[in-house]
Design a protein around this motif. Sequence first.
Motif, PDB file in Angstrom:
ATOM      1  N   LYS A   1      43.386  31.383  38.223  1.00 53.42           N
ATOM      2  CA  LYS A   1      43.460  31.546  39.612  1.00 53.42           C
ATOM      3  C   LYS A   1      44.215  33.152  39.154  1.00 53.42           C
ATOM      4  CE  LYS A   1      42.316  28.897  42.956  1.00 53.42           C
ATOM      5  NZ  LYS A   1      41.906  29.386  44.855  1.00 53.42           N
ATOM      6  N   ASP A   2      43.836  34.152  40.269  1.00 60.97           N
ATOM      7  CA  ASP A   2      44.823  35.681  40.196  1.00 60.97           C
ATOM      8  C   ASP A   2      45.167  35.948  38.678  1.00 60.97           C
ATOM      9  OD1 ASP A   2      46.023  37.706  41.274  1.00 60.97           O
ATOM     10  OD2 ASP A   2      47.700  36.708  41.667  1.00 60.97           O
ATOM     11  N   LEU A   3      44.388  36.151  37.398  1.00 56.75           N
ATOM     12  CA  LEU A   3      44.427  36.539  36.113  1.00 56.75           C
ATOM     13  C   LEU A   3      44.912  37.678  35.873  1.00 56.75           C
ATOM     14  CD1 LEU A   3      41.082  34.776  34.159  1.00 56.75           C
ATOM     15  CD2 LEU A   3      43.890  34.478  34.647  1.00 56.75           C
ATOM     16  N   ILE A   4      44.618  38.227  36.842  1.00 55.57           N
ATOM     17  CA  ILE A   4      44.646  40.419  37.284  1.00 55.57           C
ATOM     18  C   ILE A   4      46.048  40.416  37.449  1.00 55.57           C
ATOM     19  CG2 ILE A   4      44.233  40.605  39.045  1.00 55.57           C
ATOM     20  CD1 ILE A   4      43.359  42.696  36.052  1.00 55.57           C
ATOM     21  N   ASN A   5      46.926  39.453  37.908  1.00 53.71           N
ATOM     22  CA  ASN A   5      48.005  39.533  38.446  1.00 53.71           C
ATOM     23  C   ASN A   5      48.733  38.330  37.337  1.00 53.71           C
ATOM     24  OD1 ASN A   5      47.848  41.719  40.303  1.00 53.71           O
ATOM     25  ND2 ASN A   5      46.950  40.089  41.655  1.00 53.71           N
ATOM     26  N   GLY A   6      48.846  38.386  36.467  1.00 59.83           N
ATOM     27  CA  GLY A   6      49.245  36.772  35.351  1.00 59.83           C
ATOM     28  C   GLY A   6      49.670  35.774  35.506  1.00 59.83           C
TER      29      GLY A   6
ATOM     30  N   ILE B   1      35.014  42.680  27.752  1.00 60.03           N
ATOM     31  CA  ILE B   1      36.696  41.972  27.813  1.00 60.03           C
ATOM     32  C   ILE B   1      36.872  42.099  29.136  1.00 60.03           C
ATOM     33  CG2 ILE B   1      38.222  43.453  26.427  1.00 60.03           C
ATOM     34  CD1 ILE B   1      37.081  43.710  24.434  1.00 60.03           C
ATOM     35  N   LEU B   2      37.660  41.657  29.704  1.00 59.43           N
ATOM     36  CA  LEU B   2      38.401  42.175  30.720  1.00 59.43           C
ATOM     37  C   LEU B   2      39.565  42.442  30.525  1.00 59.43           C
ATOM     38  CD1 LEU B   2      38.258  42.946  33.630  1.00 59.43           C
ATOM     39  CD2 LEU B   2      38.706  40.257  34.063  1.00 59.43           C
ATOM     40  N   MET B   3      40.432  43.598  30.380  1.00 58.64           N
ATOM     41  CA  MET B   3      41.776  44.336  30.334  1.00 58.64           C
ATOM     42  C   MET B   3      42.431  42.925  31.445  1.00 58.64           C
ATOM     43  SD  MET B   3      42.120  45.130  27.629  1.00 58.64           S
ATOM     44  CE  MET B   3      43.451  45.436  27.966  1.00 58.64           C
ATOM     45  N   LEU B   4      43.901  42.587  31.262  1.00 53.64           N
ATOM     46  CA  LEU B   4      44.497  41.657  32.288  1.00 53.64           C
ATOM     47  C   LEU B   4      45.703  42.158  32.052  1.00 53.64           C
ATOM     48  CD1 LEU B   4      43.698  37.588  31.314  1.00 53.64           C
ATOM     49  CD2 LEU B   4      42.291  39.795  33.282  1.00 53.64           C
ATOM     50  N   GLU B   5      45.935  42.940  31.127  1.00 52.47           N
ATOM     51  CA  GLU B   5      47.664  43.301  31.127  1.00 52.47           C
ATOM     52  C   GLU B   5      47.590  44.331  29.877  1.00 52.47           C
ATOM     53  OE1 GLU B   5      51.746  41.344  30.146  1.00 52.47           O
ATOM     54  OE2 GLU B   5      51.137  41.061  32.480  1.00 52.47           O
ATOM     55  N   GLY B   6      48.813  45.164  29.706  1.00 46.48           N
ATOM     56  CA  GLY B   6      49.219  46.258  28.909  1.00 46.48           C
ATOM     57  C   GLY B   6      47.716  47.082  28.406  1.00 46.48           C
TER      58      GLY B   6
ATOM     59  N   ALA C   1      44.767  47.376  32.717  1.00 46.21           N
ATOM     60  CA  ALA C   1      44.547  46.547  33.395  1.00 46.21           C
ATOM     61  C   ALA C   1      43.289  46.906  34.195  1.00 46.21           C
ATOM     62  CB  ALA C   1      45.913  45.815  34.306  1.00 46.21           C
ATOM     63  N   GLY C   2      42.381  45.712  34.643  1.00 49.21           N
ATOM     64  CA  GLY C   2      41.091  45.969  35.394  1.00 49.21           C
ATOM     65  C   GLY C   2      40.470  46.449  34.638  1.00 49.21           C
ATOM     66  N   ASP C   3      39.768  47.160  33.934  1.00 53.69           N
ATOM     67  CA  ASP C   3      39.115  47.762  32.609  1.00 53.69           C
ATOM     68  C   ASP C   3      38.422  46.088  32.254  1.00 53.69           C
ATOM     69  OD1 ASP C   3      39.634  50.524  33.596  1.00 53.69           O
ATOM     70  OD2 ASP C   3      40.411  51.524  31.262  1.00 53.69           O
ATOM     71  N   PHE C   4      36.635  46.708  32.255  1.00 51.72           N
ATOM     72  CA  PHE C   4      36.162  46.444  31.469  1.00 51.72           C
ATOM     73  C   PHE C   4      34.882  46.590  30.612  1.00 51.72           C
ATOM     74  CE2 PHE C   4      31.689  43.857  31.650  1.00 51.72           C
ATOM     75  CZ  PHE C   4      32.613  42.243  31.303  1.00 51.72           C
ATOM     76  N   VAL C   5      35.406  45.672  29.685  1.00 50.56           N
ATOM     77  CA  VAL C   5      34.166  47.186  28.793  1.00 50.56           C
ATOM     78  C   VAL C   5      32.958  45.777  28.049  1.00 50.56           C
ATOM     79  CG1 VAL C   5      34.506  47.773  25.768  1.00 50.56           C
ATOM     80  CG2 VAL C   5      36.415  48.217  27.625  1.00 50.56           C
ATOM     81  N   ILE C   6      32.246  46.374  27.685  1.00 46.61           N
ATOM     82  CA  ILE C   6      30.765  45.391  26.750  1.00 46.61           C
ATOM     83  C   ILE C   6      31.068  45.839  25.280  1.00 46.61           C
ATOM     84  CG2 ILE C   6      29.052  44.586  26.179  1.00 46.61           C
ATOM     85  CD1 ILE C   6      29.266  44.779  30.072  1.00 46.61           C
ATOM     86  N   ASN C   7      30.994  45.546  24.759  1.00 47.41           N
ATOM     87  CA  ASN C   7      30.720  46.046  23.014  1.00 47.41           C
ATOM     88  C   ASN C   7      29.356  45.554  22.471  1.00 47.41           C
ATOM     89  OD1 ASN C   7      32.676  47.259  22.449  1.00 47.41           O
ATOM     90  ND2 ASN C   7      34.176  45.291  22.875  1.00 47.41           N
ATOM     91  N   MET C   8      27.915  45.772  22.788  1.00 45.47           N
ATOM     92  CA  MET C   8      26.685  46.257  22.736  1.00 45.47           C
ATOM     93  C   MET C   8      27.191  45.571  20.914  1.00 45.47           C
ATOM     94  SD  MET C   8      25.665  45.876  24.912  1.00 45.47           S
ATOM     95  CE  MET C   8      25.497  47.225  26.578  1.00 45.47           C
TER      96      MET C   8
END
Length: 111
Positions: free
Chosen positions: A8-13, A61-66, A77-84
Motif C-alpha cells: 500500500k501507498d508505495l509512493i508515500n513511503g 523503474i518507478l521512482m518512489l523517493e529522491g 518521485a512519480g517518474d516512470f522510466v523504461i530502459n529498452m
Amino acid sequence: MADSVVLKDLINGGWKDLPFEPFKPGIEVHFLLRGEPEIAILKYAPGASAPLHLHQAAESILMLEGSQSDARGTYVAGDFVINMEGSQHCVSSPEGCVVLLQWAKPVKFLA
C-alpha cells in the motif's frame, strides 16, 4: 506461495518498513518477486551509483523517493522510466533514492 503481493501507498513511503539486504555497494534491495521477471525495491544511499551496464531485456523503474540521473536526464518521485533491451547507461543518485524496479534478465556490467 502467495496468490498476490499487495503493498500500500508505495509512493508515500509504504516501503519504509520492508526489510532490505545488501545488493551492490551503496545499494540495498528488497525482492518482491524472484525469477523471471524479478521485481524489487532498491534503496540507493546518497552518492551511490551503478556503473555502465547493458540491458539484456527491458527494465522498468518507478521512482518512489529522491532522484536518480543518467545521461538522458534526472528522474524524481512519480517518474516512470523504461530502459529498452540493448540500451546502456550509468546511474547515479547524489541525494539517494528509492525505486521500484522490474527486469526480465539481469543487466550486464560493462565497466
